[in-house]
Design an enzyme around this catalytic site. Structure first.
Site, PDB file in Angstrom:
ATOM      1  N   LYS A 175      -6.564   3.057  -3.285  1.00  0.00           N
ATOM      2  CA  LYS A 175      -6.974   3.061  -1.883  1.00  0.00           C
ATOM      3  C   LYS A 175      -7.320   4.485  -1.485  1.00  0.00           C
ATOM      4  O   LYS A 175      -6.576   5.419  -1.784  1.00  0.00           O
ATOM      5  CB  LYS A 175      -5.843   2.504  -1.021  1.00  0.00           C
ATOM      6  CG  LYS A 175      -6.119   2.480   0.474  1.00  0.00           C
ATOM      7  CD  LYS A 175      -4.959   1.834   1.213  1.00  0.00           C
ATOM      8  CE  LYS A 175      -5.107   1.950   2.723  1.00  0.00           C
ATOM      9  NZ  LYS A 175      -3.969   1.324   3.445  1.00  0.00           N
ATOM     10  N   LYS A 188      -9.846  -0.024  -2.643  1.00  0.00           N
ATOM     11  CA  LYS A 188      -9.758  -0.299  -1.211  1.00  0.00           C
ATOM     12  C   LYS A 188     -10.232   0.926  -0.443  1.00  0.00           C
ATOM     13  O   LYS A 188      -9.624   1.990  -0.515  1.00  0.00           O
ATOM     14  CB  LYS A 188      -8.333  -0.660  -0.808  1.00  0.00           C
ATOM     15  CG  LYS A 188      -8.174  -0.934   0.692  1.00  0.00           C
ATOM     16  CD  LYS A 188      -6.779  -1.424   1.024  1.00  0.00           C
ATOM     17  CE  LYS A 188      -6.567  -1.559   2.526  1.00  0.00           C
ATOM     18  NZ  LYS A 188      -5.209  -2.068   2.860  1.00  0.00           N
ATOM     19  N   ASP A 232       0.866  -1.182   0.000  1.00  0.00           N
ATOM     20  CA  ASP A 232       0.000   0.000   0.000  1.00  0.00           C
ATOM     21  C   ASP A 232       0.905   1.235   0.000  1.00  0.00           C
ATOM     22  O   ASP A 232       1.513   1.560   1.026  1.00  0.00           O
ATOM     23  CB  ASP A 232      -0.913   0.004   1.219  1.00  0.00           C
ATOM     24  CG  ASP A 232      -2.037  -1.030   1.120  1.00  0.00           C
ATOM     25  OD1 ASP A 232      -1.924  -1.946   0.269  1.00  0.00           O
ATOM     26  OD2 ASP A 232      -3.018  -0.932   1.879  1.00  0.00           O
TER      27      ASP A 232
END
Length: 226
Positions: free
Chosen positions: A157, A185, A96
């Site tokens: 994300k 996400k 991430d």
């Protein structure tokens, strides 16, 4: 809205996140055990815990995810790349990565593309690009989402959780931009089963949360009609 979607099993959507600066090895063990027991998609931990988590989850379904350039995204591209490569060498399969928000605000789009592309190409693993949507205009969200996809991101994300959390509106915007070509996400501030289900219905394919177990309990109570 949650009651309108009683058949959604949220567990496989969850990245069980332990991103407190004070996280201990004992907590990592707990998070990994819970991820395996509840069939979560992954555990998401700091790079220093990756090797331990990989050992704990060897041969088990949950993936090991870590964060790169977290939480500000303001480290240099060389540092982010090294951090990503080391995490992969230690066994992480999902990364991430926080974008450089200052670059985005300054219009340095090519630099953002290059940074993300190098991490994607050099690691060969699943990269989720953290946009920190709460700090962006809708135009910036669309622009950086497109750039991240072109650079090879597997997921977009919403947030680190340090500057606000995921919203249904942002997930819908990202779904519109991605046209389901990459994952989304939703992360940050997901405290209730209603929030979790609303985000999934809006288009989230993963949920980043430290409250995973509480959400499962709420889900069970919902099914029981409590």
């Amino acid at each position: 809205m949650a009651a309108d979607y009683p058949d959604i099993d949220i567990a496989p959507f969850i990245d069980h996140s332990l991103l407190m600066p004070t996280a201990t090895p004992e907590q990592v063990e707990q998070w990994c055990e819970e991820a395996d027991r509840f069939n979560f998609a992954a555990v998401c931990i700091y790079p220093t815990h990756v090797r331990h988590a990989v050992e704990l989850l060897h041969g088990k379904k949950p993936k090991v995810c870590t964060v790169i350039g977290f939480p500000t995204g303001a480290t240099t591209p060389a540092v982010k790349l090294y951090e990503a490569q080391e995490a992969v060498e230690n066994g992480a399969t999902e990364l991430d990565v926080v974008i450089n928000l200052g670059w985005l605000k300054a219009g340095k789009i090519e630099a953002i593309h290059k940074e993300i592309a190098e991490i994607c190409e050099e690691t060969g693993q699943t990269v989720k690009v953290i946009l920190e949507t709460n700090l962006l205009t809708d135009a910036e969200k669309r622009l950086v989402a497109q750039v991240s996809m072109e650079a090879g991101a597997a997921f977009l994300k919403t947030s680190t959780g340090w500057s606000g959390g995921a919203t249904v509106a942002d997930v819908r915007l990202l779904k519109e931009v991605t046209r389901e070509s990459v994952g989304i996400k939703a992360s940050g501030g997901i405290h209730t089963i209603n929030q979790a289900l609303d985000l999934i219905v809006a288009g989230a394919t993963r949920l980043g949360t430290s409250r995973s177990i509480d959400l499962i309990r709420q889900r069970d109570n919902l099914e029981k009609g409590e």
